[in-house]
Design an enzyme around this catalytic site. Structure first.
Site, short mmCIF file in Angstrom:
data_model
loop_
_atom_site.label_atom_id
_atom_site.label_comp_id
_atom_site.label_asym_id
_atom_site.label_seq_id
_atom_site.Cartn_x
_atom_site.Cartn_y
_atom_site.Cartn_z
N ASP A 207 31.32 32.11 11.97
CA ASP A 207 31.41 31.86 10.72
C ASP A 207 32.38 33.01 10.25
O ASP A 207 32.06 34.45 10.43
CB ASP A 207 30.28 31.74 9.85
CG ASP A 207 30.70 31.23 8.61
OD1 ASP A 207 31.14 30.02 8.46
OD2 ASP A 207 30.12 31.76 7.52
N GLU A 272 35.97 31.04 13.28
CA GLU A 272 36.39 30.28 12.13
C GLU A 272 37.51 31.47 11.49
O GLU A 272 37.11 31.97 10.56
CB GLU A 272 35.37 30.01 11.22
CG GLU A 272 35.92 29.46 9.96
CD GLU A 272 35.26 29.35 8.72
OE1 GLU A 272 35.27 28.75 7.72
OE2 GLU A 272 34.80 30.45 8.44
C1 GLC Z 1 32.49 29.10 6.39
C2 GLC Z 1 31.76 27.78 6.40
C3 GLC Z 1 31.56 27.10 4.83
C4 GLC Z 1 30.63 28.14 4.37
C5 GLC Z 1 31.28 29.65 4.22
C6 GLC Z 1 30.24 30.75 4.03
O1 GLC Z 1 33.80 28.87 5.64
O2 GLC Z 1 32.49 26.82 6.99
O3 GLC Z 1 30.75 26.11 5.08
O4 GLC Z 1 30.39 27.90 2.98
O5 GLC Z 1 31.63 29.99 5.61
O6 GLC Z 1 29.40 30.89 4.99
#
Ligand code: GLC
Length: 556
Positions: A207, A272
């Site tokens: 993340d 991500e």
């Molecule tokens: C990422 C996740 C999202 C979340 C954010 C904070 O972007 O995909 O759903 O709200 O991180 O952890």
């Protein structure tokens, strides 16, 4: 592992197709209206049937759920809402038995404010854990220490009344950022990763990959325009050049350490990397000693036009040829078919684009429901759940529409998602025709077209046609987006009407417009040396006829 394709000299993750499970909305095993591990375990057969290889599961850790699990209160346990560690182990065992790999979602940028680390840190300026988070004195005017804002809108600093200091959070105040400049944080995280690796997971989705390290001097970001009331979260974020809050070089050092650890387990790291420019992707992927792959988010923001489709495919391949995680939908962005066109056209385009992903180097990922061509569910304002919409007040910021439950079978209020009459989110207007069961019973349904494509990809890999061949972009006219890989030619009609394709020396071996699958090697096709019609949104795979006959000869 039974159904993986293994290509010589390629790691398993280089040929895998992934599938994102947003656990709250996938399948509810205990009838409380929220998806869980037991529900997922029961439905893994569907994923094996579909032909994916790698399942990414969104956070299931103990959490107060301020951000639906992305606010973690214990990184090495399961929230009772989703089950327990035994249920996790049972899920992994079943998945592995079916030939599926499991990737868990780790959230290293921030914890929950209810994590014992943060509770300890907030208890006193002298706490051992104080420096595990990022605290600063107020600016001279008493306001926040700098101008950083959160991804969800508003200042990234919250005042802790007790100590008079502010703490940093790039997301909600309930999600304080960890201080990655403190080596103790890195050591604790190595233990967390090892805990899950030892339980048999095959990789991690990381993340907020771009976020971990911060500018040591905490300088304000250059402001590009003033913030005004009513801006969406993205408009607020885009009002700054994010020079100091994200993308700091030290972040890569964290992932270098993780890569070394994962190599001992043959595990996969997928970031991500929520950045929309390829230079940022290059930063993470080019050195090739940190994360293996990073998601490319441009397809999630694509407003369909042939030029833009070409751009979202070409730009990352030119920048980081083998590093891309390809996805068109997620639990954070509106679902692809609804964004790409109305009704069937949107669905066809989503499948066509995904086929183009599937032929390129990288790891293509479906989001649950992509295989059913689901558009966003309808969530009335009195059922909103996403904290972002409460923070910004902008209805289009809500991520609830892409998070409504998966419809499994007709005949009950929650369409087989749950035995309850209602769920944490409503079904959002799904019909029987949307369900997995009805689609699987109908050989013409979308799910069979998606599956045929995934199985075709596997077959092409096992024939050695999609492994090491370089990508060469071809020019067949402005509405056709196309590339060759060796003797294969992938062509997508990104325009509005059917187009004739001339097939000199090539044979159509697959088309997304029907569910018939790959043409057998050496089979003659009416399209050889003639023309074939490609519908709007349709993708076709052609193969050089010369190679086909020699492949057939070799076999004979
Ligand atoms: C990422 C996740 C999202 C979340 C954010 C904070 O972007 O995909 O759903 O709200 O991180 O952890």
């Amino acid at each position: 592992m039974t159904n993986h394709v293994s290509v010589p000299d390629r790691s398993w993750w280089e040929t895998a197709v992934g599938y994102e499970v947003y656990i709250r909305s996938f399948a509810d095993g205990n009838g409380d209206g929220v998806g869980d591990l037991a529900g997922l375990t029961d439905r893994l057969d569907h994923l094996a049937w579909l032909g994916v290889d790698l399942v990414w599961i969104t956070p299931f850790y103990p959490s107060p759920f301020a951000d639906f699990g992305y606010d973690v209160a214990d990184y090495t346990d399961i929230d009772p809402l989703f089950g327990d560690l035994d249920a996790f182990d049972a899920m992994v065992a079943k998945a592995h038995g079916l030939g599926l790999r499991i990737m868990v979602d780790v959230v290293p940028n921030h914890s929950s404010d209810q994590h014992p680390w943060f509770r300890d840190a907030a208890s006193s300026v002298d706490s051992d854990k104080r420096d595990w988070y990022i605290w600063r004195d107020p600016a001279p005017d008493g306001g926040p220490p700098n101008n950083w804002i959160t991804h969800f809108g508003g200042s990234a600093w919250t005042l802790d009344e007790a100590s008079g200091q502010y703490y940093l959070h790039l997301f909600l105040p309930e999600q304080p950022d960890l201080n990655w400049a403190n080596p103790a944080v890195g050591d604790a995280w190595e233990d967390i990763l090892r805990f899950w690796l030892d339980r048999g997971v095959d990789g991690f989705r990381i993340d907020v990959t771009q976020g971990l390290a911060k500018d040591p001097e905490m300088r304000s970001n250059p402001e590009l325009r003033s913030l005004v009331d009513g801006m969406s979260r993205n408009e607020q974020w885009d009002s700054f050049e994010h020079r100091y809050d994200i993308m700091q070089p030290e972040t890569l050092d964290v992932f270098r350490r993780w890569r070394k650890l994962c190599e001992g387990y043959d595990a996969f790291l997928l970031g991500e990397t929520y950045v929309l420019d390829t230079a940022a992707l290059t930063h993470f992927l080019e050195p090739n000693d940190g994360i293996h792959r990073g998601f490319w988010f441009a397809p999630m923001h694509l407003q369909w036009s042939p030029e833009d489709v070409r751009e979202v495919l070409e730009a990352p391949i030119d920048a980081v040829p083998a590093g891309i995680g390809w996805a068109m939908s997620s639990h954070d962005d509106p679902r692809a078919p609804g964004r790409y066109g109305d009704g069937e056209l949107g669905a066809n385009r989503a499948l066509g684009l995904f086929t183009m992903f599937a032929g390129l180097p990288g790891t293509p990922f479906l989001y649950q429901g992509d295989e059913l061509a689901l558009v966003d569910g309808v969530v009335p304002p009195d059922r909103y759940q996403d904290p972002v919409v409460f923070r910004t007040g902008v209805a289009t910021d809500s991520r609830d529409g892409c998070r409504t439950p998966i419809p499994w079978e007709p005949g009950s209020p929650m369409l087989g998602f749950s035995t309850a009459d209602d769920g944490w989110l409503p079904m959002g207007g799904r019909t029987d025709a949307d369900t997995v069961a009805v689609q699987r019973d109908d050989p013409e349904a979308f799910v069979h077209r998606m599956r045929a494509m995934l199985l075709a990809r596997r077959e092409l890999l096992s024939r050695g046609l999609l492994a090491t061949q370089p990508v060469e972009w071809t020019d067949l006219g402005s509405d056709l987006v196309s590339y060759r890989r060796g003797d294969l030619h992938f062509v997508l009609n990104a325009g509005e009407s059917a187009l004739e394709l001339s097939c000199d020396n090539e044979q159509v071996i697959f088309r997304t417009g029907d569910a018939e699958g790959l043409v057998a090697p050496g089979a003659t096709s009416p399209a050889v040396g003639a023309g074939c019609s490609v519908g709007p949104g349709e993708a076709v795979i052609l193969q050089s006829v010369m190679l086909q006959s020699s492949a057939a000869d070799t076999r004979a």
